[in-house]
Design an enzyme around this catalytic site. Structure first.
Site, short mmCIF file in Angstrom:
data_model
loop_
_atom_site.label_atom_id
_atom_site.label_comp_id
_atom_site.label_asym_id
_atom_site.label_seq_id
_atom_site.Cartn_x
_atom_site.Cartn_y
_atom_site.Cartn_z
N CYS A 2 0.84 -1.19 0.00
CA CYS A 2 0.00 0.00 0.00
C CYS A 2 0.89 1.25 0.00
CB CYS A 2 -0.95 0.10 1.17
SG CYS A 2 -2.10 -1.26 1.26
N ARG A 27 4.22 -0.38 -4.59
CA ARG A 27 3.93 -0.84 -3.23
C ARG A 27 2.63 -1.65 -3.14
NH1 ARG A 27 6.78 1.84 0.78
NH2 ARG A 27 5.14 1.28 2.23
N TRP A 74 -2.50 -2.92 -1.67
CA TRP A 74 -2.17 -4.34 -1.74
C TRP A 74 -3.03 -4.99 -0.67
CZ3 TRP A 74 -0.30 -8.27 1.38
CH2 TRP A 74 0.17 -9.41 0.71
N ASN A 100 -1.92 2.49 5.55
CA ASN A 100 -0.99 1.43 5.15
C ASN A 100 -0.58 0.71 6.42
OD1 ASN A 100 2.55 1.49 4.40
ND2 ASN A 100 1.14 -0.18 4.13
N GLY A 101 -0.83 -0.60 6.49
CA GLY A 101 -0.48 -1.35 7.69
C GLY A 101 -1.57 -2.37 7.98
N GLU A 489 18.27 -17.85 -5.76
CA GLU A 489 17.87 -16.52 -6.26
C GLU A 489 17.39 -16.62 -7.72
OE1 GLU A 489 17.07 -13.85 -5.05
OE2 GLU A 489 17.36 -12.33 -6.56
N LYS A 493 13.68 -15.51 -8.93
CA LYS A 493 13.43 -14.51 -9.97
C LYS A 493 12.49 -15.09 -11.04
CE LYS A 493 14.36 -11.67 -8.45
NZ LYS A 493 15.09 -11.34 -7.24
N GLU A 496 8.81 -15.63 -9.64
CA GLU A 496 8.01 -14.46 -9.25
C GLU A 496 7.60 -13.58 -10.42
OE1 GLU A 496 9.82 -11.48 -6.70
OE2 GLU A 496 11.79 -11.91 -7.52
N HIS A 512 18.57 -36.80 -3.27
CA HIS A 512 17.75 -37.16 -2.10
C HIS A 512 16.27 -36.88 -2.34
CE1 HIS A 512 21.46 -37.95 -0.01
NE2 HIS A 512 21.91 -36.79 -0.49
N LYS A 611 6.22 -4.35 -3.56
CA LYS A 611 7.67 -4.19 -3.33
C LYS A 611 8.04 -4.20 -1.85
CE LYS A 611 11.83 -3.04 -4.85
NZ LYS A 611 12.49 -4.21 -5.42
C1 F6R Z 1 12.24 -10.75 -4.64
C2 F6R Z 1 12.05 -9.65 -3.73
C3 F6R Z 1 11.64 -9.95 -2.34
C4 F6R Z 1 12.38 -9.05 -1.34
C5 F6R Z 1 11.82 -9.27 0.06
C6 F6R Z 1 12.58 -8.47 1.10
O1 F6R Z 1 12.68 -10.32 -5.88
O2 F6R Z 1 12.22 -8.51 -4.07
O3 F6R Z 1 11.82 -11.29 -2.04
O4 F6R Z 1 13.72 -9.33 -1.40
O5 F6R Z 1 10.48 -8.91 0.10
O6 F6R Z 1 12.50 -7.10 0.85
P1 F6R Z 1 13.51 -6.09 1.49
O7 F6R Z 1 14.84 -6.38 0.95
O8 F6R Z 1 13.00 -4.74 1.09
O9 F6R Z 1 13.46 -6.30 2.97
#
Ligand code: F6R
Length: 616
Positions: A2, A27, A74, A100-101, A489, A493, A496, A512, A611
Site C-alpha cells: 500500500c 507498493r 495491496w 498502510n499497515g 535466487e 526470480k 516471481e 535425495h 515491493k
Molecule cells: C524478490 C524480492 C523480495 C524481497 C523481500 C525483502 O525479488 O524482491 O523477495 O527481497 O520482500 O524485501 P527487502 O529487501 O526490502 O526487505
C-alpha cells in the site's frame, strides 16, 4: 504494501496525488482511490485495478480541491474491489482516511462498534479506524487530532495514516506506527507520502515520522507533532532531513521496464556500493557507518543474519564469505521465522539485518528482538532514512539507487558487495586472512562492475535461451557452495515474474528426492563456475544427463567439461570463488526477465506481489 499520498496547499491536489500514486504503485496495485476536499464536502473516487484506471475514471469527474488523500492498495483484508479500496469514510461522511499497515485487533474493535450500531461498508481492517475516530470525536467532544490520539491508543497493529475532515478543511492529520511516512514542506504546502518518490519533485526537505507520532498539518502553520506514547503529549520539534533522491532516478531512462533498467544499472550500483570504501593502493577496506561498533563486531562470537526473500539470499552468500574469511559462525534466518521462535541470542552476538526497502515488517521485528536481547544490531539497507536505517545501532547503505521493479536485482548485488566489504574489513583486523588473499579479493571486487558489464553484453544470447525456458512449466536451479544461494535466487526470480514453477537446490541434494522430477521436459539450470567443488558439480550434471534432463549452464569462460554437456551455456568472466555470486546471478536475472517478457507478464508489477512488505 500500500502506498499513501496526501497534499495540502494552494495548488490543485489531484494531479499531485495521482502522479504520487503512480510513483508508489510498486507498493501495491490491486485498487486505488482518492478523496478531495471540495469546500466543506469530501469527494471520493475509487477503482479496482491500477492507478491508470482510477485516473481514466476520474477524467470526467470534478477533480478540483487544494487538499486530498490518495491510496494504492495491496489487499490484506478483503478482496480487491471498490468497497475495500481506500479512502474509507465515516458514516456521516465527515472524515476520510487512508491507511498502510494492519490493525491487528480490528475484530474486537469492530465488534464494539457494531454493538454501538455502526454500519460497515467494507471487509477491511482499516474501516474500523475511521469509525473509531469519529465515535471518539463525538463522545469526547474533542478536535480531530485529539480524537486520533485517543483512538490510536486503543489500536494494536501498524499504520501510516492520513486523515481529512470537513470540520477543518485546511487541516490534514497524519500518524505513523510501524509503516513508513514522510512529510515534505515547501512554503505554504505539505506533501505526505509512504516514501520520498512522490515528494522529491516538490521539495527536498522532509520529516520522517517516528512510531507513535501524530502530526497536524495546517495551512499557514508549522508542522505540529505529538507522540501517543508521551503521557504529557508535549509538542516535538520536527527534525528535517534532505531527501537523497532525484527525479531522474525514478524514470525508466529509455528501458522498457524498471527491472531491465535496474539489471543494467548493476555495474554502477556495485561501483557505488564500494565508492569510498576501498583504497586499493593502501590495501584498505573501511565502512564508515559501522566504525563505532567495529570492536563489537570484531569480538562477536556469532553473526546472526536476518532478512527475507532476495535479501535472505544475499545473507546466505554472506554466510559463506564471513565463515571463510572472518572465521566466526554465522546463522542466516528468515526474519519471519526468527521473530516467533524464541531464539537464543547473547550479548556478544552481532545481528545483521538486510533489507532493500528497510521497511520489511518481519525484518524490523527481528531487529527489535536482537536489541531486546542486548545483541549489537547492524543494518544493511538501500533506502536512506528508512525505518531499518533508523532502528539499527549502525549500518551501511548499499547506495544502489531506488529500486522500483518489484523483483529485486541491483539491490542483491549491492548487498553482497557491502557484505563482502564488511567481511574483508573484519577479517583483516582479526588477522584471519592472509595479506595475499585479502589483496586478491579486493582487487577482484574492483573488477566486478566490468565483469557484470561483460555478462550484460550477452543479453541476446540469453534471450534465445529464454525462448526455450518460456515453453516449460517447471525449472530446477542447482549450485554448490557459494553458488547455492545463486541457484535459489535464480529460481525465485523466474517464479516471481514469469509464474513458471522453479526450485533452487544445492546440486548434490537432488539425489535425495528432486531428481525424481528430472525427465526430458525439465530444464536444469546449473551454476558450474570454477570452484573447489567444480568436479562434484560435473558429476551432478552427468546424473541429470543420464535422466535426460536438459542442462542450461552458467560456467567460467574457457570451460569445456560442463559446456559440452549443456544444451545452452552462458560463460561468465573468471571471478574469485567467494565473489562469484556477484557475476553469476546476473545472467539468471536476464533469463527470468526475458522468459517473463516472452510470456507477456507484467515484469515490473508481478501478480499478487508488492515491493515493500510492510505487513506480516
Ligand atoms: C524478490 C524480492 C523480495 C524481497 C523481500 C525483502 O525479488 O524482491 O523477495 O527481497 O520482500 O524485501 P527487502 O529487501 O526490502 O526487505
Amino acid at each position: 504494501m500500500c502506498g499513501i499520498v496526501a497534499y495540502l496547499g494552494n495548488r490543485e491536489a489531484y494531479p499531485i496525488l495521482i502522479e504520487g500514486l503512480r510513483k508508489l504503485e510498486y507498493r501495491g496495485y490491486d485498487s486505488a482511490g482518492v478523496a478531495l476536499m471540495q469546500g466543506n464536502t469530501i469527494q471520493m473516487y475509487k477503482k479496482k485495478g491500477r492507478v491508470d484506471e482510477l485516473d481514466s475514471y476520474c477524467a470526467s469527474k470534478d477533480r478540483h480541491g487544494n487538499a486530498g488523500i490518495a491510496h494504492t492498495r495491496w489487499a490484506t483484508h478483503g478482496e480487491p474491489n471498490e468497497e475495500n479500496a481506500h479512502p474509507h469514510v465515516s458514516e456521516d461522511g465527515t472524515i476520510a482516511l487512508i491507511h498502510n499497515g494492519i490493525i491487528e485487533n480490528y475484530l474486537s474493535l469492530k465488534k464494539g462498534l457494531l454493538a454501538e450500531g455502526v454500519t460497515f461498508k467494507s471487509e477491511t481492517d482499516t474501516e474500523v479506524l475511521v469509525h473509531l475516530i469519529r465515535r471518539v470525536q463525538e463522545k469526547e467532544q474533542v478536535s480531530l487530532p485529539d480524537a486520533v490520539m485517543l483512538a490510536l491508543s486503543m489500536v494494536e497493529g501498524t499504520y501510516a495514516l492520513a486523515i481529512l475532515s470537513v470540520d477543518d478543511p485546511d487541516q490534514l492529520v497524519v500518524a505513523k506506527k510501524g509503516s513508513p511516512l514522510l512529510i515534505g514542506t515547501e512554503g505554504n504546502e505539505f506533501f505526505v507520502a509512504s516514501d520520498g518518490a512522490p515528494i522529491v519533485g516538490f521539495t527536498q526537505d522532509v520529516v520522517y515520522l517516528d512510531d507513535g507520532d501524530v502530526g497536524v498539518l495546517r495551512l499557514g502553520q508549522p508542522i505540529k507533532i505529538k507522540n501517543i506514547n508521551d503521557e504529557q503529549h508535549l509538542l516535538k520539534r520536527p527534525s528535517f532531513h534532505k531527501l537523497e533522491l532525484t527525479l531522474e532516478q525514478l524514470e525508466k531512462g529509455g528501458f522498457d521496464t524498471f527491472m531491465l533498467k535496474e539489471i543494467f544499472e548493476q555495474p554502477k550500483a556495485v561501483r557505488d556500493s564500494m565508492r569510498g570504501r576501498i583504497n586499493l593502493k593502501k590495501d584498505v577496506v573501511s565502512l564508515g557507518g559501522i566504525i563505532e561498533y567495529e570492536q563489537k563486531m570484531l569480538n562477536a562470537k556469532r553473526f546472526i543474519i536476518v532478512a527475507c526473500g532476495t535479501s535472505w539470499h544475499a545473507g546466505l552468500v554472506a554466510e559463506y564469505i564471513f565463515e571463510s574469511l572472518v572465521r566466526v559462525p554465522v546463522e542466516v534466518e528468515y526474519a519471519s521465522e526468527f521473530r516467533y521462535r524464541n531464539p537464543i541470542i547473547h550479548e556478544d552476538d552481532v545481528l545483521i539485518a538486510i533489507s532493500q526497502s528497510g521497511e520489511t515488517a518481519d525484518t524490523l521485528a527481528a531487529v527489535e528482538i536482537g536489541k531486546k536481547h542486548g545483541a549489537t544490531v547492524i543494518g544493511i539497507c538501500n533506502v536512506v532514512g528508512s525505518t531499518l536505517a533508523r532502528e539499527t545501532m549502525a549500518g551501511s547503505y548499499t547506495h544502489a539507487g531506488p529500486e522500483i521493479g518489484v523483483a529485486s536485482t541491483k539491490a542483491f548485488t549491492a548487498q553482497v558487495t557491502v557484505l563482502a566489504l564488511m567481511a574483508l574489513s573484519l577479517a583483516k583486523k582479526k588477522g584471519t586472512i592472509s595479506k595475499s588473499e585479502y589483496h586478491k579479493l579486493i582487487s577482484d571486487l574492483e573488477t566486478i562492475p566490468e565483469k557484470i558489464s561483460q555478462v550484460l553484453e550477452q543479453e541476446q544470447h540469453i534471450q534465445r535461451i529464454a525462448q526455450y525456458v518460456a515453453t516449460r512449466p517447471n525449472a530446477l536451479f542447482l549450485g554448490r557452495g557459494v553458488n547455492y544461494p545463486v541457484a535459489l535466487e535464480g529460481a525465485l526470480k523466474l517464479k516471481e515474474i514469469s509464474y513458471i514453477h522453479a526450485e533452487g537446490y544445492p546440486a548434490a541434494e537432488i539425489k535425495h528426492g528432486p531428481i525424481a522430477l528430472v525427465d526430458n521436459t525439465m530444464p536444469v539450470i546449473v551454476i558450474a563456475t570454477e570452484q573447489e567443488t567444480y568436479d562434484k558439480v560435473v558429476s551432478n550434471v552427468q546424473e541429470i544427463i543420464a535422466r535426460k534432463g536438459t542442462i542450461i549452464s552458467v560456467v567460467t569462460e574457457g570451460d569445456t567439461a560442463v559446456k559440452k554437456m549443456s544444451k545452452f551455456c552462458i560463460e561468465i568472466p573468471k571471478t574469485e570463488e567467494l565473489l562469484t555470486p556477484l557475476v553469476a546471478s546476473v545472467p539468471l536475472q536476464l533469463l527470468a526477465y526475458h522468459v517473463a517478457v516472452i510470456r507477456d507478464c507484467d515484469v515490473d508489477k508481478p501478480r499478487n506481489l508488492a515491493k515493500s512488505v510492510s505487513v506480516e
